[in-house]
Structures are given as structure tokens and as C-alpha cells.
Design a protein around this motif. Structure first.
Motif, PDB file in Angstrom:
ATOM      1  N   LYS A 119       0.843  -1.209   0.000  1.00  0.00           N
ATOM      2  CA  LYS A 119       0.000   0.000   0.000  1.00  0.00           C
ATOM      3  C   LYS A 119       0.871   1.250   0.000  1.00  0.00           C
ATOM      4  CE  LYS A 119      -3.923  -1.692   2.715  1.00  0.00           C
ATOM      5  NZ  LYS A 119      -4.570  -1.553   4.019  1.00  0.00           N
ATOM      6  N   LEU A 120       1.904   1.228   0.858  1.00  0.00           N
ATOM      7  CA  LEU A 120       2.807   2.383   0.920  1.00  0.00           C
ATOM      8  C   LEU A 120       3.562   2.557  -0.388  1.00  0.00           C
ATOM      9  CD1 LEU A 120       4.109   1.862   4.523  1.00  0.00           C
ATOM     10  CD2 LEU A 120       3.115   3.977   3.697  1.00  0.00           C
ATOM     11  N   ASP A 121       3.842   1.441  -1.047  1.00  0.00           N
ATOM     12  CA  ASP A 121       4.527   1.520  -2.334  1.00  0.00           C
ATOM     13  C   ASP A 121       3.601   2.027  -3.432  1.00  0.00           C
ATOM     14  OD1 ASP A 121       7.150   0.943  -1.871  1.00  0.00           O
ATOM     15  OD2 ASP A 121       6.954  -1.216  -2.127  1.00  0.00           O
ATOM     16  N   ALA A 149       1.548   6.652   8.780  1.00  0.00           N
ATOM     17  CA  ALA A 149       1.664   5.961   7.494  1.00  0.00           C
ATOM     18  C   ALA A 149       0.346   5.945   6.736  1.00  0.00           C
ATOM     19  CB  ALA A 149       2.146   4.532   7.721  1.00  0.00           C
ATOM     20  N   PRO A 151      -2.221   5.839   2.056  1.00  0.00           N
ATOM     21  CA  PRO A 151      -0.779   5.684   2.301  1.00  0.00           C
ATOM     22  C   PRO A 151       0.046   6.071   1.072  1.00  0.00           C
ATOM     23  CG  PRO A 151      -1.946   3.768   3.119  1.00  0.00           C
ATOM     24  CD  PRO A 151      -2.964   4.627   2.429  1.00  0.00           C
ATOM     25  N   ALA A 152      -0.434   5.700  -0.109  1.00  0.00           N
ATOM     26  CA  ALA A 152       0.330   5.957  -1.324  1.00  0.00           C
ATOM     27  C   ALA A 152       0.475   7.456  -1.606  1.00  0.00           C
ATOM     28  CB  ALA A 152      -0.338   5.265  -2.508  1.00  0.00           C
ATOM     29  N   ILE A 168       5.661   8.823   1.876  1.00  0.00           N
ATOM     30  CA  ILE A 168       6.421   8.285   2.991  1.00  0.00           C
ATOM     31  C   ILE A 168       6.846   6.869   2.623  1.00  0.00           C
ATOM     32  CG2 ILE A 168       5.445   9.525   4.965  1.00  0.00           C
ATOM     33  CD1 ILE A 168       3.345   7.412   5.122  1.00  0.00           C
ATOM     34  N   MET A 179       8.281   3.078   4.552  1.00  0.00           N
ATOM     35  CA  MET A 179       8.306   2.452   5.866  1.00  0.00           C
ATOM     36  C   MET A 179       9.160   1.195   5.834  1.00  0.00           C
ATOM     37  SD  MET A 179       4.964   1.900   8.183  1.00  0.00           S
ATOM     38  CE  MET A 179       4.927   1.056   9.737  1.00  0.00           C
ATOM     39  N   ASN A 200      11.950  -5.990  -5.722  1.00  0.00           N
ATOM     40  CA  ASN A 200      11.457  -5.452  -4.453  1.00  0.00           C
ATOM     41  C   ASN A 200      11.762  -3.967  -4.337  1.00  0.00           C
ATOM     42  OD1 ASN A 200      10.285  -6.982  -1.971  1.00  0.00           O
ATOM     43  ND2 ASN A 200      11.490  -8.517  -3.063  1.00  0.00           N
ATOM     44  N   PHE A 227       9.795  -1.834  -6.896  1.00  0.00           N
ATOM     45  CA  PHE A 227       8.331  -1.959  -6.936  1.00  0.00           C
ATOM     46  C   PHE A 227       7.618  -0.621  -6.690  1.00  0.00           C
ATOM     47  CE2 PHE A 227       4.183  -3.223  -5.055  1.00  0.00           C
ATOM     48  CZ  PHE A 227       3.691  -3.937  -6.127  1.00  0.00           C
ATOM     49  N   GLY A 228       8.065   0.099  -5.670  1.00  0.00           N
ATOM     50  CA  GLY A 228       7.425   1.377  -5.348  1.00  0.00           C
ATOM     51  C   GLY A 228       7.537   2.381  -6.489  1.00  0.00           C
ATOM     52  N   GLU A 273       7.920   1.524  -9.654  1.00  0.00           N
ATOM     53  CA  GLU A 273       7.102   0.989 -10.747  1.00  0.00           C
ATOM     54  C   GLU A 273       5.647   1.397 -10.543  1.00  0.00           C
ATOM     55  OE1 GLU A 273       7.379  -3.282 -11.077  1.00  0.00           O
ATOM     56  OE2 GLU A 273       5.632  -3.269 -12.406  1.00  0.00           O
ATOM     57  N   MET A 274       5.144   1.277  -9.302  1.00  0.00           N
ATOM     58  CA  MET A 274       3.762   1.644  -9.006  1.00  0.00           C
ATOM     59  C   MET A 274       3.533   3.138  -9.245  1.00  0.00           C
ATOM     60  SD  MET A 274       2.089  -1.026  -8.150  1.00  0.00           S
ATOM     61  CE  MET A 274       3.090  -2.023  -9.241  1.00  0.00           C
ATOM     62  N   ARG A 275       4.595   3.924  -9.107  1.00  0.00           N
ATOM     63  CA  ARG A 275       4.472   5.365  -9.324  1.00  0.00           C
ATOM     64  C   ARG A 275       4.813   5.744 -10.757  1.00  0.00           C
ATOM     65  NH1 ARG A 275       4.641   4.901  -4.059  1.00  0.00           N
ATOM     66  NH2 ARG A 275       3.705   6.523  -2.799  1.00  0.00           N
ATOM     67  N   LYS A 276       4.885   4.710 -11.620  1.00  0.00           N
ATOM     68  CA  LYS A 276       5.074   4.912 -13.057  1.00  0.00           C
ATOM     69  C   LYS A 276       6.358   5.665 -13.402  1.00  0.00           C
ATOM     70  CE  LYS A 276       0.251   4.413 -14.194  1.00  0.00           C
ATOM     71  NZ  LYS A 276      -0.270   4.262 -12.813  1.00  0.00           N
ATOM     72  N   ARG A 310      14.535  -0.575  -0.150  1.00  0.00           N
ATOM     73  CA  ARG A 310      13.223  -0.355  -0.757  1.00  0.00           C
ATOM     74  C   ARG A 310      12.672   1.006  -0.334  1.00  0.00           C
ATOM     75  NH1 ARG A 310       8.846  -4.881   0.274  1.00  0.00           N
ATOM     76  NH2 ARG A 310       8.858  -3.904   2.310  1.00  0.00           N
ATOM     77  N   ARG A 323      12.758   5.326  -3.111  1.00  0.00           N
ATOM     78  CA  ARG A 323      11.704   6.261  -3.506  1.00  0.00           C
ATOM     79  C   ARG A 323      11.999   7.687  -3.113  1.00  0.00           C
ATOM     80  NH1 ARG A 323       6.999   3.829  -1.052  1.00  0.00           N
ATOM     81  NH2 ARG A 323       6.627   5.977  -0.463  1.00  0.00           N
TER      82      ARG A 323
END
Lengths: 292, 373
Positions: free
Chosen positions: A188-190, B50, B72-73, B77, B79, B95, B98-99, B101-104, B146, B150
Motif C-alpha cells: 500500500k505504501l509503495d 503511514a 498511504p500511497a 512516505i 516504511m 522489491n 516496486f514502489g 514501478e507503481m508510481r510509473k 526499498r 523512492r
């Protein structure tokens, strides 16, 4: 496994021999019906009348199998069980797929996205595992009628999905409850959402429980007779119903060899599924109990 | 403008109030540690920051923006979890990326970020491995990588070292401190380990029962605790609490400590530490707080030059730790701990004279447990 170290005394060897003898005998007893079915299905009809059940065929023939598949009479028609065999697949495959996917999503939502009353929802779904099928025959027939799905394959798929979800949800819920929730928090945080977390984080670790769900559902739905006989028309019957009709057709002599061959055909897919994936089934059932 | 500000945050679980009007603010680049016993609400506060737990009331601001009701996204932040929470089906590289990638973030930039943090944390050789193939310390590094990839505004650490063995924990603690000094990141760090709190923090918030009891620098929290709980929680071995009677007159106080079987000990209270609160406690019991290191052995060479009052008692237990020796001796109604030098010739059962450094002692109210002086 026997990990105990002990001296090999004659008495211990004898005990071991007796143990294996008993196991082999019991194994044969359990295999006997299958063996008789197989032997009978490849004997000509006159040999069945003359010989004993366990006698080996003098002139083995595949003719009963061919008859059972394509020519035997099931009620008014004489087309064998072949067509119904494919009918069963057409019902089982979508029903297994849909109930497994829905069960996985249910289990995921009930463990990783808890909401007010989620435990109650789970308890009610669990209740579905204990409802006798006969109880819902009439209301289900009515519902299928309203939906315009009476006597159709889609209707049977719907019935099996509805009943299967209780079990698949139970499987996946108990599997996912052991997956650390911090994984979901981290995702979720990611920045991942509901479906993304399911697809990228949970599903890749779900192989054992997917196997359990698929085997269980495949066996249940393939072997179903009651819903099949209640909610199908002539051309949408599953193979179990066709087998019943074939065996109960009262014209002419009882062709035991054809009956046995048809029964083997009807039983074959579940056997194949179990032989191919059986060890994963056991592994999946015990997956939650051991720390990965 | 604060990097993170928490305004009167409340959190109820059913009828239990876990956070009771918690407020705090930290500046950019600050290292804040939330410390307290289990169930004090520190992890709940972290989850609230968070966005993993919605708050019942109050506001949370990051960089001046009210983010109380953002997902959270959307909070910018990252964690680090106690269990590391590495995605088991992905390689270390996946891993870490991933964060992003999710944020394009485009792939070349992702790769760059992975290389950067892998280099920083010395995990480049682990990038193609799965989490199951890593040791505890390596997983810990990947979990930090990880978060670092970001470059968020705020880092949250939830007891990140508690699953490591003692030696590795000390190493990683130093490493985290180095990283913070080097990157100047804003960090909120939860722990129940007061040594971690003392060594890492710019400021410490000591929590208990959903309250922040004291928010201050490690020095303030250690040497100037607001109450007996904070005083007892920080420091190991913990502070000695000795019941005494406040005697003398306003401005010139003495503490009288009665020990069974011993002559009463009278300690003068330093004149520069007198507070107005003491006047009302005259001839009443108070609790004297003395840290073990405020009791030291007599040094023969400095005879007559050392400050402080002498205390003589029979030693009951001698515990050498290598760097120093911990002594247990009776004082007042119970036993106290003294930390003396490794060469101190103390032996169990023998009498020993110790100097009491009253200039750093503290006094508490035995009923409210609050600070008197």
C-alpha cells in the motif's frame, strides 16, 4: 518415516514382514473393485455370463468401450456417453475457474482488507459448506427460471459456482490468514491498490492453495449427479447423469461390459487430476501449518 | 514549517482509546524516536502517520499539507517493517523497484535508483536473489533499500532491528545513524529499546498509555526526566529510586534515608537545584532518583578533593560487565545499583564507601510520580 535407530532382531524383521503383508492385502482389497470394473469392461458379454468376476478375459476386446463412448443407449437416444463427457468438461472448467477466482478474491478481502462484520460474512459463507444440496433444489430451480438459465450449461455452472464459493473461500481465507499482513501494508505504501496487491504480491505465493481448490472443485463438480439431473436438459446433461441413464435403460440384455466401460470413462478425469496433482494437494492442505 | 506535525491525534479501537490527544512536530532532517513499553500506542501512532490506520480525531501534516485523510500511497512516505515485509515472489531488484514501478517511474530511472541504493547499502551482489535466500541482516538492508529508492519526504522505521541478533543489531544501528548523517533524511523510528533511542535520536518521545510523557533531546530525557516512569524507562541499569524524608528549612534542604540495620544517611540537597515545589514537601517523604553512575568508588589518590557525600554499605552482589562493575547494595527500604570502575576492589559481603554525586540527582513526588526537583 521411521527415524528410530534400533537393532535388527529376527522378531523385528518378522513384525515388519507381517506389517507389509497386511498393507499389501488391504491395498489389493481396495483395488479389487477397480480391477473387476476394468476386467469386465474388456470382456465380451458371453464370457461375463460364463466365467467368474475375477477371471481374465480370453478374448479381450475394446468393443464395449467404443459402444459406451458412441453407441450405447441412454434413455431414448443411442449416442453413447461421449457427448455428455464433453458436456461435463464444458460445465466443470468454467465452474472450477470462476469459483477458484472468486474464492481467492474473497479470501484475500476477508483477511487483508478486513471491514466491519467481515468475520460474520466469513461465518455465513462457512455455513454454505454445510447446506445439504436437496434443500436448495426448488429455490434454485425457481432462481434459474427467473434468470432464464433453466436447463442450460450456464445454469449448471452458476449452481456449482454458488456452492463451490463456500469451500474455495474457506481454503483461500485460511491460506491468506497465514500470509503476513505487513506485506500488504508495504505494498500500500509503495502505491499498489487492491487488485494490484492481489495480482503481484498474493497470487504468486498462492500456487499450493490454488491446486487444492482446483482439485477439490473439479472432483466435486465432475462427480455431481443431483444438480446435473435436476437442472439439465437432454443435451446439457453431465456424464454422471448419462451414465445413470445408460445403466438404467431397460431394453434388451444388460450389457455389463458396456456399463463398466462407461463408468470408467466417467471416472477417468478425476483419477487423472488426482494422480497428476495429488502430491500438491496434500502439500497445499498442510501449507499453512509449516512456516515457509 | 515542520516536516511532520501531529495535532491532537486521537485513536479509538472500539471503546479503548489508544492515542490520547498526541501532538508533536519535527523539522526536516530530524531523527525522532518513539519509545515506550508494549501497548503504549507507539506503533499505532506510526500506523496513523503511514495512513494504515485512520485516526479518530486530529490532524497529521507533512510539509505543511494536511494529509490526515489521504491514502498511504499519497503521503510520500516509506516504511521499514519489523518483519521486513519483502515481497517473497520478487527478486531483491524487483522489491526495491516496486514502489517506483507503481508510481510509473520510467524503467531506466528505476534501474538507476536500484543501482544507487544497492551501492549505498552494499547489496549489489544480492540484487538477483529472492528474499528467502537472504540472511536476516541482508533482508534488513533490502528493506531499507526499498524505502530509500523512492526518496520520500519521511521515513518510518517500525522496530527495524528487533529481529536481528545482538551483534548485528549494534552494527545496523551504527549503519542507520551513518545513513541519516549522510542523507539528512527525516526519520520517525519506533522502538522499545531505550539504548537504540538514546544512540540514534535527535529527539525522543517517551510514550505511555497513549500519551507522550516527554519529548526532548536524548540528554534532556535522560538527565532531566519529567516523571518516575521516564526516569526509570531510560537508562540501563535503570535509575535507583530511594524513599527519603525531606528535612531542613526552605532553601537549605537535606534528605534523610533510613536503612534497616544501618545509621541513617543524610544527604544535602544542592542549593542550585532547589525548586519552589520542595517547600510544600518539608518533613514529608520524597523519592530520590539516582542513576547507577552517580555512585562512584572512592579514589585514594584524590582523597579530600572529591565532591559529594560518602555512603557506606555492605555490598550484596558484584556483577562485572568488563567495561565496569555493577554493585548491588542496600539503601533505604530496598537495594540500589552502583556502576563503578573495573578496578574497584569490591567483594560481596564487604563494606564499601561510595561517593554520591548529588548534583545530578532528581526528586519525585511519591504519590503522583511527578518531578519535584
Amino acid at each position: 518415516m521411521d527415524n528410530v535407530i534400533r537393532r535388527r532382531t529376527p522378531g523385528a524383521r518378522l513384525a515388519r514382514a507381517v506389517l507389509y503383508a497386511v498393507l499389501i492385502v488391504m491395498g489389493l482389497v481396495y483395488l479389487l473393485p477397480l480391477l473387476i470394473m476394468l476386467l469386465t469392461s474388456i470382456k465380451p458379454l458371453d464370457e461375463i455370463g460364463a466365467g467368474t468376476l475375477l477371471a481374465l478375459p480370453e478374448n479381450p476386446t475394446l468393443a464395449p468401450w467404443i459402444t459406451a463412448w458412441g453407441e450405447a443407449c441412454t434413455g431414448m437416444r443411442c449416442e453413447g456417453v461421449g457427448g455428455y463427457f464433453w458436456n461435463s468438461f464444458a460445465i466443470v472448467i468454467p465452474a472450477v475457474a470462476i469459483s477458484t477466482v472468486v474464492g481467492a478474491l474473497n479470501g484475500y478481502a476477508l483477511t487483508k482488507w478486513r471491514f466491519r462484520g467481515s468475520e460474520l460474512v466469513f461465518a455465513l459463507m462457512l455455513f454454505g459448506c454445510f447446506i445439504p444440496f436437496q434443500v436448495v433444489l426448488l429455490p434454485m430451480a425457481q432462481t434459474l427460471g427467473w434468470l432464464g438459465l433453466s436447463s442450460s450449461r450456464a445454469g449448471l455452472v452458476l449452481v456449482h459456482v454458488v456452492f463451490g464459493i463456500a469451500f474455495t473461500t474457506l481454503f483461500f481465507r485460511n491460506f491468506y490468514v497465514a500470509v503476513p499482513s505487513e506485506l500488504v501494508s508495504a505494498a500500500k505504501l509503495d502505491g499498489a491498490g487492491f487488485f494490484r496487491i492481489f495480482w503481484r504480491i498474493l497470487l504468486p505465493v498462492s500456487a499450493p492453495i490454488i491446486v487444492v481448490s482446483v482439485i477439490w472443485q473439479f472432483t466435486q463438480i465432475w462427480n455431481d449427479f443431483l444438480f446435473g439431473v435436476a437442472f439439465s436438459a437432454h443435451d446439457t446433461q453431465p456424464v454422471t447423469v448419462a451414465l445413470n441413464n445408460l445403466v438404467n435403460t431397460s431394453t434388451g440384455v444388460k450389457e455389463y461390459n458396456v456399463n463398466m466401460a462407461a463408468a470408467m470413462i466417467a471416472a477417468l478425469p478425476t483419477l487423472v487430476v488426482y494422480v497428476l496433482a495429488g502430491k500438491y494437494f496434500v502439500r497445499g492442505l498442510t501449507a499453512g501449518s509449516v512456516k515457509g | 514549517m515542520s516536516a511532520l506535525e501531529i495535532r491532537e491525534v486521537r485513536k479509538d479501537f472500539g471503546s479503548t482509546r489508544v492515542l490520547k490527544d498526541v501532538s508533536l512536530a519535527i523539522d526536516s532532517g530530524e531523527f525522532l524516536i518513539l519509545v515506550g513499553p508494549s501497548g503504549c500506542g507507539k506503533s499505532t501512532l506510526m500506523n496513523a502517520i503511514a495512513g494504515l490506520e485512520p485516526v479518530t480525531d486530529g490532524q497529521i501534516l507533512i510539509g505543511g499539507d494536511d494529509i490526515t485523510w489521504r491514502t498511504p500511497a499519497e503521503r510520500d512516505i516509506a516504511m521499514v517493517f519489523q518483519s521486513y515485509a519483502l515481497y517473497p515472489s520478487m527478486t531483491v531488484r524487483q522489491n526495491i523497484a516496486f514502489g517506483l514501478e507503481m508510481r510509473k517511474v520510467p524503467k531506466p530511472e528505476r534501474e538507476q535508483a536500484v543501482e544507487r541504493v544497492a551501492d549505498l547499502l552494499q547489496i549489489t551482489h544480492l540484487l538477483e536473489r529472492k528474499p528467502a535466500q537472504l540472511s536476516g541482516g541482508q533482508r534488513q538492508r533490502v528493506a531499507m533499500g526499498r524505502a530509500l529508492a523512492r526518496e520520500p519526504q519521511i521515513y518510518l522505521f517500525d522496530e527495524p532491528l528487533s529481529n536481528l541478533d545482538a551483534k548485528l543489531r549494534v552494527e545496523m544501528r551504527t549503519e542507520i545513524k551513518k545513513l541519516h548523517q549522510r542523507l539528512g533524511t527525516t526519520i520517525v523510528y519506533v522502538t522499545h529499546d531505550q539504548i537504540e533511542a538514546m544512540t540514534l535520536a535527535d529527539s525522543i518521545a517517551v510514550m505511555r498509555d497513549g500519551h507522550i510523557l516527554q519529548l526532548g533531546s536524548p540528554d534532556e530525557v535522560y538527565n532531566d526526566p519529567v516523571d518516575m516512569f521516564v526516569a526509570g524507562f531510560m537508562g540501563s541499569p535503570s535509575m535507583n529510586f530511594i524513599t527519603a524524608t525531606l528535612e531542613g528549612q526552605v532553601g537549605d534542604y537535606r534528605l534523610r534515608i533510613e536503612t534497616p540495620g544501618e545509621e541513617a544517611l543524610v544527604l544535602p540537597w544542592p542549593g542550585n537545584r532547589v525548586t519552589a515545589a520542595l517547600a510544600g514537601r518539608l518533613n514529608q517523604p520524597v523519592v530520590l532518583g539516582l542513576r547507577p553512575e552517580h555512585l562512584s568508588e572512592q579514589d585514594a589518590r584524590l582523597e579530600g578533593q572529591q565532591e559529594g557525600t560518602l555512603l557506606e554499605a555492605r555490598v550484596t552482589v558484584v556483577e562485572p560487565t568488563g567495561a565496569d562493575i555493577l554493585l548491588r547494595l542496600p539503601l533505604g527500604e530496598g537495594e540500589i545499583t552502583a556502576r563503578v570502575g573495573p578496578k574497584c576492589p569490591a567483594a560481596a559481603g564487604e563494606r564499601l564507601a561510595l561517593r554520591v554525586d548529588m548534583s545530578r540527582a532528581v526528586l519525585f513526588d511519591p504519590d503522583s510520580e511527578g518531578r519535584l526537583a
